[in-house]
Design a protein around this motif. Structure first.
Motif, PDB file in Angstrom:
ATOM      1  N   THR A 282       0.948  -1.170   0.125  1.00 60.00           N
ATOM      2  CA  THR A 282      -0.141  -0.102  -0.093  1.00 60.00           C
ATOM      3  C   THR A 282       0.823   1.459   0.013  1.00 60.00           C
ATOM      4  OG1 THR A 282      -1.457  -1.160   1.341  1.00 60.00           O
ATOM      5  CG2 THR A 282      -2.185   1.046   1.143  1.00 60.00           C
ATOM      6  N   SER A 283       2.040   1.225   0.765  1.00 57.71           N
ATOM      7  CA  SER A 283       2.846   2.334   0.731  1.00 57.71           C
ATOM      8  C   SER A 283       3.624   2.468  -0.668  1.00 57.71           C
ATOM      9  CB  SER A 283       3.938   1.982   1.708  1.00 57.71           C
ATOM     10  OG  SER A 283       3.680   1.691   3.023  1.00 57.71           O
ATOM     11  N   LEU A 284       3.799   1.714  -1.306  1.00 52.85           N
ATOM     12  CA  LEU A 284       4.325   1.653  -2.759  1.00 52.85           C
ATOM     13  C   LEU A 284       3.183   2.211  -3.579  1.00 52.85           C
ATOM     14  CD1 LEU A 284       6.564   0.461  -4.633  1.00 52.85           C
ATOM     15  CD2 LEU A 284       4.967  -1.379  -5.266  1.00 52.85           C
ATOM     16  N   ILE A 285       2.010   1.980  -3.396  1.00 54.35           N
ATOM     17  CA  ILE A 285       1.054   2.752  -4.295  1.00 54.35           C
ATOM     18  C   ILE A 285       0.933   4.146  -3.829  1.00 54.35           C
ATOM     19  CG2 ILE A 285      -1.419   2.960  -4.674  1.00 54.35           C
ATOM     20  CD1 ILE A 285      -1.430  -0.441  -4.313  1.00 54.35           C
ATOM     21  N   ILE A 286       0.713   4.564  -2.457  1.00 55.72           N
ATOM     22  CA  ILE A 286       0.720   5.869  -2.053  1.00 55.72           C
ATOM     23  C   ILE A 286       1.922   6.638  -2.679  1.00 55.72           C
ATOM     24  CG2 ILE A 286       0.779   7.321  -0.020  1.00 55.72           C
ATOM     25  CD1 ILE A 286      -0.702   5.150   1.476  1.00 55.72           C
ATOM     26  N   HIS A 287       3.000   6.163  -2.415  1.00 50.34           N
ATOM     27  CA  HIS A 287       4.067   7.003  -3.111  1.00 50.34           C
ATOM     28  C   HIS A 287       4.252   7.200  -4.494  1.00 50.34           C
ATOM     29  CE1 HIS A 287       5.962   7.746   0.641  1.00 50.34           C
ATOM     30  NE2 HIS A 287       6.269   6.491   0.964  1.00 50.34           N
ATOM     31  N   ALA A 288       3.688   6.085  -5.261  1.00 46.17           N
ATOM     32  CA  ALA A 288       3.378   6.154  -6.812  1.00 46.17           C
ATOM     33  C   ALA A 288       2.341   7.257  -7.277  1.00 46.17           C
ATOM     34  CB  ALA A 288       3.129   4.592  -7.341  1.00 46.17           C
ATOM     35  N   LEU A 289       1.419   7.660  -6.201  1.00 42.00           N
ATOM     36  CA  LEU A 289       0.280   8.453  -6.575  1.00 42.00           C
ATOM     37  C   LEU A 289       0.898   9.758  -6.165  1.00 42.00           C
ATOM     38  CD1 LEU A 289      -2.726   6.153  -5.718  1.00 42.00           C
ATOM     39  CD2 LEU A 289      -1.833   6.906  -7.756  1.00 42.00           C
ATOM     40  N   GLY A 290       2.042  10.013  -5.643  1.00 41.44           N
ATOM     41  CA  GLY A 290       2.355  11.285  -5.237  1.00 41.44           C
ATOM     42  C   GLY A 290       2.714  11.438  -3.905  1.00 41.44           C
ATOM     43  N   GLY A 291       2.166  10.545  -2.883  1.00 39.59           N
ATOM     44  CA  GLY A 291       2.461  10.616  -1.412  1.00 39.59           C
ATOM     45  C   GLY A 291       1.110  10.921  -0.923  1.00 39.59           C
ATOM     46  N   PRO A 292       1.360  10.837   0.403  1.00 40.06           N
ATOM     47  CA  PRO A 292      -0.027  10.942   1.201  1.00 40.06           C
ATOM     48  C   PRO A 292      -0.500  12.219   1.513  1.00 40.06           C
ATOM     49  CG  PRO A 292       1.857  10.972   2.771  1.00 40.06           C
ATOM     50  CD  PRO A 292       2.293  10.765   1.537  1.00 40.06           C
ATOM     51  N   GLY A 293      -0.047  13.435   1.101  1.00 42.55           N
ATOM     52  CA  GLY A 293      -0.522  14.661   1.228  1.00 42.55           C
ATOM     53  C   GLY A 293      -1.168  14.819   2.563  1.00 42.55           C
ATOM     54  N   GLY A 294      -2.481  15.363   2.497  1.00 40.15           N
ATOM     55  CA  GLY A 294      -3.096  15.696   3.859  1.00 40.15           C
ATOM     56  C   GLY A 294      -3.965  14.502   4.243  1.00 40.15           C
ATOM     57  N   ASN A 295      -3.959  13.178   3.528  1.00 42.66           N
ATOM     58  CA  ASN A 295      -4.988  12.363   3.903  1.00 42.66           C
ATOM     59  C   ASN A 295      -4.441  11.520   5.003  1.00 42.66           C
ATOM     60  OD1 ASN A 295      -6.196   9.774   3.588  1.00 42.66           O
ATOM     61  ND2 ASN A 295      -6.709   9.941   1.558  1.00 42.66           N
ATOM     62  N   PRO A 296      -5.218  11.355   6.117  1.00 38.98           N
ATOM     63  CA  PRO A 296      -4.982  10.777   7.214  1.00 38.98           C
ATOM     64  C   PRO A 296      -5.084   9.383   7.194  1.00 38.98           C
ATOM     65  CG  PRO A 296      -7.302  11.896   7.573  1.00 38.98           C
ATOM     66  CD  PRO A 296      -6.692  12.303   6.090  1.00 38.98           C
ATOM     67  N   LEU A 297      -5.757   8.725   6.404  1.00 37.60           N
ATOM     68  CA  LEU A 297      -5.880   7.191   6.030  1.00 37.60           C
ATOM     69  C   LEU A 297      -4.428   6.966   5.528  1.00 37.60           C
ATOM     70  CD1 LEU A 297      -9.212   6.232   4.682  1.00 37.60           C
ATOM     71  CD2 LEU A 297      -8.169   5.791   6.695  1.00 37.60           C
ATOM     72  N   ALA A 298      -4.065   7.728   4.385  1.00 40.19           N
ATOM     73  CA  ALA A 298      -2.712   7.360   3.727  1.00 40.19           C
ATOM     74  C   ALA A 298      -1.466   7.352   4.785  1.00 40.19           C
ATOM     75  CB  ALA A 298      -2.428   8.308   2.572  1.00 40.19           C
TER      76      ALA A 298
END
Ligand SMILES: N[C@@H](CCC(=O)N[C@@H](CS)C(=O)NCC(=O)O)C(=O)O
Length: 207
Positions: free
Chosen positions: A110-126
């Motif tokens: 899931t971390s791989l996907i979050i970083h591929a999408l540009g990072g968690p930003g302000g999303n608390p779930l991510a």
């Protein structure tokens, strides 16, 4: 005959390694990934899951790492690489065996996907998912600071399930492990095993 269907640079390398540790008579069939990193059609045709690892053994076709490990260990392991229920290390063995696949791998994926999408930003779930993955490394570092192997004193199947997250998956996620000296020493110790070296030479012959 037990056949390990190995998808290049994937979790099925652990099954090849397990077979080498148990010195089993097995066949290995290797499949390259498609350009989109998915398994090729021939691999997807093996089992409805379409994912690596998949094994075949006579009339049996089986996917899903935990199921594949249980099948091989219980059918061919003769008690090797597991910890018996009456052993004081049993609970530790169970925890770390399942932690690798049940928590570390999903967290890293899931971390791989979050970083591929540009990072968690302000999303608390991510952000929470990334924190959990990070906590997994801290737990491993703490455990391996006090024992040589995850179940305690002996190398077990828990180490085979765990290492992928610290090697191939760590490479995929560009994970720097230098802040974790106990993990680094553990990876070197386990990678020096002849069965691991033999497995990787077969599973990834091009390095
Ligand atoms: N929970 C599954 C996950 C299997 C999985 O995602 N395998 C990846 C390789 S690491 C795969 O097959 N990817 C290719 C695809 O999905 O086509 C298991 O542990 O077996």
């Amino acid at each position: 005959m037990l056949t390990v269907h190995h998808l290049a640079m994937s979790q099925s390398e652990r099954v090849v390694w397990l077979c080498e540790e148990l010195a089993l008579d097995y066949a290995l069939v290797r499949y390259e990934r498609e350009p989109n990193m998915l398994a090729p059609a021939a691999y997807k045709a093996l089992h409805p899951a379409g994912t690596a690892p998949t094994i075949t053994d006579g009339a049996v076709t089986l996917a899903e790492t935990g199921a594949v490990f249980a099948y091989i260990l219980e059918r061919y392991g003769q008690g090797r690489l597991v910890v018996a229920p009456d052993d004081p290390a049993y609970a530790d063995y169970l925890f770390w065996y399942h932690f690798a696949n049940g928590s570390m791998m999903p967290g890293l994926f899931t971390s791989l996907i979050i970083h591929a999408l540009g990072g968690p930003g302000g999303n608390p779930l991510a952000q929470g998912v990334l924190m959990r993955a990070e906590h997994g490394f801290a737990m491993l570092e703490s455990r391996l600071s006090s024992v040589p192997y995850l179940a305690g004193g002996d190398f077990t199947a828990a180490d085979i399930t765990a290492l992928f997250a610290l090697t191939t998956m760590a490479a995929f996620t560009h994970r720097d492990l230098t802040p974790f000296p106990a993990i680094m020493a553990y990876v070197a110790r386990v990678q020096a095993r002849p069965a691991y070296r033999q497995a990787m030479a077969k599973a990834e012959p091009h390095g």
